[in-house]
Design an enzyme around this catalytic site. Structure first.
Site, PDB file in Angstrom:
ATOM      1  N   GLY A   2      12.097  24.435  15.105  1.00 28.91           N
ATOM      2  CA  GLY A   2      12.039  25.699  14.367  1.00 28.91           C
ATOM      3  C   GLY A   2      11.506  26.728  15.332  1.00 28.91           C
ATOM      4  O   GLY A   2      10.340  26.670  15.748  1.00 28.91           O
ATOM      5  N   TYR A  49      16.943  19.301  11.509  1.00 28.14           N
ATOM      6  CA  TYR A  49      18.079  19.458  12.432  1.00 28.14           C
ATOM      7  C   TYR A  49      18.144  18.309  13.421  1.00 28.14           C
ATOM      8  O   TYR A  49      17.161  17.600  13.638  1.00 28.14           O
ATOM      9  CB  TYR A  49      18.044  20.807  13.152  1.00 28.14           C
ATOM     10  CG  TYR A  49      17.086  20.947  14.334  1.00 28.14           C
ATOM     11  CD1 TYR A  49      15.715  20.756  14.190  1.00 28.14           C
ATOM     12  CD2 TYR A  49      17.558  21.321  15.591  1.00 28.14           C
ATOM     13  CE1 TYR A  49      14.842  20.925  15.260  1.00 28.14           C
ATOM     14  CE2 TYR A  49      16.691  21.496  16.665  1.00 28.14           C
ATOM     15  CZ  TYR A  49      15.330  21.299  16.491  1.00 28.14           C
ATOM     16  OH  TYR A  49      14.468  21.464  17.541  1.00 28.14           O
ATOM     17  N   TYR A  88      22.555  21.162  11.609  1.00 25.92           N
ATOM     18  CA  TYR A  88      21.478  21.491  10.655  1.00 25.92           C
ATOM     19  C   TYR A  88      21.674  20.866   9.286  1.00 25.92           C
ATOM     20  O   TYR A  88      22.800  20.761   8.788  1.00 25.92           O
ATOM     21  CB  TYR A  88      21.438  23.017  10.426  1.00 25.92           C
ATOM     22  CG  TYR A  88      21.168  23.822  11.665  1.00 25.92           C
ATOM     23  CD1 TYR A  88      19.967  23.710  12.350  1.00 25.92           C
ATOM     24  CD2 TYR A  88      22.125  24.722  12.138  1.00 25.92           C
ATOM     25  CE1 TYR A  88      19.719  24.463  13.481  1.00 25.92           C
ATOM     26  CE2 TYR A  88      21.890  25.490  13.264  1.00 25.92           C
ATOM     27  CZ  TYR A  88      20.679  25.363  13.938  1.00 25.92           C
ATOM     28  OH  TYR A  88      20.442  26.113  15.053  1.00 25.92           O
ATOM     29  N   ARG A 113      22.196  32.155  16.282  1.00 25.23           N
ATOM     30  CA  ARG A 113      22.768  30.847  15.942  1.00 25.23           C
ATOM     31  C   ARG A 113      23.987  31.116  15.058  1.00 25.23           C
ATOM     32  O   ARG A 113      23.843  31.404  13.868  1.00 25.23           O
ATOM     33  CB  ARG A 113      21.748  29.971  15.183  1.00 25.23           C
ATOM     34  CG  ARG A 113      20.474  29.678  15.966  1.00 25.23           C
ATOM     35  CD  ARG A 113      20.695  28.683  17.104  1.00 25.23           C
ATOM     36  NE  ARG A 113      19.442  28.377  17.782  1.00 25.23           N
ATOM     37  CZ  ARG A 113      18.959  29.033  18.846  1.00 25.23           C
ATOM     38  NH1 ARG A 113      19.636  30.040  19.372  1.00 25.23           N
ATOM     39  NH2 ARG A 113      17.817  28.660  19.395  1.00 25.23           N
ATOM     40  N   GLY A 148      18.683  32.738  31.938  1.00 23.61           N
ATOM     41  CA  GLY A 148      18.762  31.296  32.219  1.00 23.61           C
ATOM     42  C   GLY A 148      18.330  31.010  33.649  1.00 23.61           C
ATOM     43  O   GLY A 148      17.289  31.473  34.098  1.00 23.61           O
ATOM     44  N   GLY A 164      16.841  33.687  36.016  1.00 21.69           N
ATOM     45  CA  GLY A 164      15.573  34.363  35.768  1.00 21.69           C
ATOM     46  C   GLY A 164      15.659  35.346  34.611  1.00 21.69           C
ATOM     47  O   GLY A 164      16.270  35.057  33.578  1.00 21.69           O
ATOM     48  N   ASP A 217      11.645  29.617  23.172  1.00 20.63           N
ATOM     49  CA  ASP A 217      10.522  29.842  22.249  1.00 20.63           C
ATOM     50  C   ASP A 217       9.200  29.728  23.005  1.00 20.63           C
ATOM     51  O   ASP A 217       8.256  30.485  22.758  1.00 20.63           O
ATOM     52  CB  ASP A 217      10.547  28.820  21.111  1.00 20.63           C
ATOM     53  CG  ASP A 217      11.936  28.710  20.492  1.00 20.63           C
ATOM     54  OD1 ASP A 217      12.640  29.744  20.460  1.00 20.63           O
ATOM     55  OD2 ASP A 217      12.313  27.606  20.070  1.00 20.63           O
TER      56      ASP A 217
HETATM   57  O1  KDG Z   1      15.012  27.342  20.031  1.00 23.79           O
HETATM   58  C1  KDG Z   1      14.994  26.016  19.543  1.00 23.79           C
HETATM   59  C2  KDG Z   1      15.309  26.070  18.091  1.00 23.79           C
HETATM   60  O2  KDG Z   1      16.600  26.592  17.960  1.00 23.79           O
HETATM   61  C3  KDG Z   1      15.251  24.733  17.446  1.00 23.79           C
HETATM   62  O3  KDG Z   1      13.922  24.242  17.423  1.00 23.79           O
HETATM   63  C4  KDG Z   1      15.836  24.688  16.058  1.00 23.79           C
HETATM   64  O4  KDG Z   1      14.911  26.613  15.008  1.00 23.79           O
HETATM   65  C5  KDG Z   1      15.887  25.989  15.308  1.00 23.79           C
HETATM   66  C6  KDG Z   1      17.189  26.525  14.957  1.00 23.79           C
HETATM   67  O5  KDG Z   1      17.282  27.121  13.884  1.00 23.79           O
HETATM   68  O6  KDG Z   1      18.119  26.389  15.744  1.00 23.79           O
END
Ligand code: KDG
Length: 310
Positions: free
Chosen positions: A32, A88, A101, A165, A225, A228, A255
């Site tokens: 998360g 997930y 998910y 996402r 990535g 840098g 994160d």
């Molecule tokens: O950045 C990593 C997160 O994407 C992963 O922990 C899962 O929170 C998540 C998601 O919704 O993709």
């Protein structure tokens, strides 16, 4: 003085991470994006709290234990008797990691602006939110915008990670909402991959122009990535190199970058120093499986920075 350095808002997800490509073995951990970020920040010494909702189930309890053990305040976590904690899976292949998910209808996706009533946003220096926090449901999206308003009204700064996402929302909606949100962000942390989906271009300078022309007022750190990142503080742009490591699993590295960066800003670092530190922390977080277990602590990050500068 504020009681917290960082209050994050979003959805925690139980993680099942495939440790051997192609095999049916999964390691249970925690994920998360905003939860990962706030734990990363706490491990760097920041005073943190998390605003979310979990189910009244075994995984919800595990999360509450996790945050409490990490020193993350849970007084803003609601427990829902009727909805589950999200889940997930992470699978690894030649192109890196991929997520699946099981989260629709989860406790966190049912958050509403009333979920902010614990009064934590009024007591923090930074509110941290992400594209995922806004993508999980329309009520969660409303909650994020309400939180941003409350943070600004209380004099806190807002940090936004793009974390796009596309399994969670259509690209047109993602573009419109992220554009609106980035106009409110004091710190905007987009990745080049995410921005390429939103803008259709793969040039970092043009991407930063798009962000500025779109009205982003704050400091922008564009993550490239292995190349840098670029810090754009509104006056100049500074390229920062990446730290190279033999990554095992990059889940949660962005994160970790966000949480570590905010933690170091709260400890007084200039932007370049904070980004250098966050790069090292993020690189270290890729050395083990899972989003949370490999998040480094401050001592490890300093050690790594010493090795690379010496
Ligand atoms: O950045 C990593 C997160 O994407 C992963 O922990 C899962 O929170 C998540 C998601 O919704 O993709």
């Amino acid at each position: 003085m504020a009681d917290f350095d960082i209050v994050a808002l979003g959805e925690p997800l139980v993680e099942l991470n495939q440790t051997h490509e192609g095999q049916r073995q999964y390691l249970q951990g925690f994920g998360g994006d905003t939860s990962n970020a706030v734990i990363a920040a706490a491990r760097q010494g920041a005073r943190c709290a998390y605003l979310t909702r979990v189910g009244n189930d075994a995984f919800g309890k595990q999360f509450l234990d996790l945050w409490q053990n990490e020193g993350v305040d849970t007084s803003g976590v609601e427990v829902d008797d009727d909805a589950h904690t999200g889940l997930y899976f992470v699978q690894h292949g030649p192109d890196g990691h991929a997520f699946s998910y099981l989260r629709r209808g989860s406790a966190a996706s049912l958050m509403t602006p009333a979920s902010l009533d614990a009064g934590l946003i009024e007591r923090t220096r930074f509110l941290h939110v992400s594209g995922i926090s806004m993508a999980i449901s329309t009520t969660a999206c409303d909650t994020v915008f309400a939180a941003i308003e409350r943070a600004h009204a209380a004099g806190a700064q807002v940090s936004l990670d793009s974390n796009l996402r596309l399994r969670l929302w259509p690209v047109d909606r993602a573009r419109a909402i992220l554009r609106e949100a980035m106009r409110t962000a004091d710190v905007f942390l987009p990745s080049m991959d995410d921005m390429q989906h939103l803008t259709g271009n793969d040039d970092p300078e043009r991407t930063l122009d798009w962000i500025r022309d779109g009205g982003a007022p704050g400091v922008v750190v564009l993550k490239l990535g292995k190349d840098g990142s670029i810090i754009d503080d509104g006056r100049s742009r500074t390229a920062m190199p990446a730290l190279r490591v033999q990554a095992v699993d990059a889940t949660g590295a962005g994160d970790c970058f966000a949480g570590s960066l905010l933690a170091r800003r709260c400890q007084g670092d200039a932007w370049e120093d904070a980004v250098r530190y966050a790069n090292a922390a993020a690189a270290l977080s890729t050395l083990g499986y899972g989003a949370v277990d490999p998040l480094p602590r401050a001592e490890q990050v300093w050690e790594r920075l010493k090795e690379t500068s010496g």
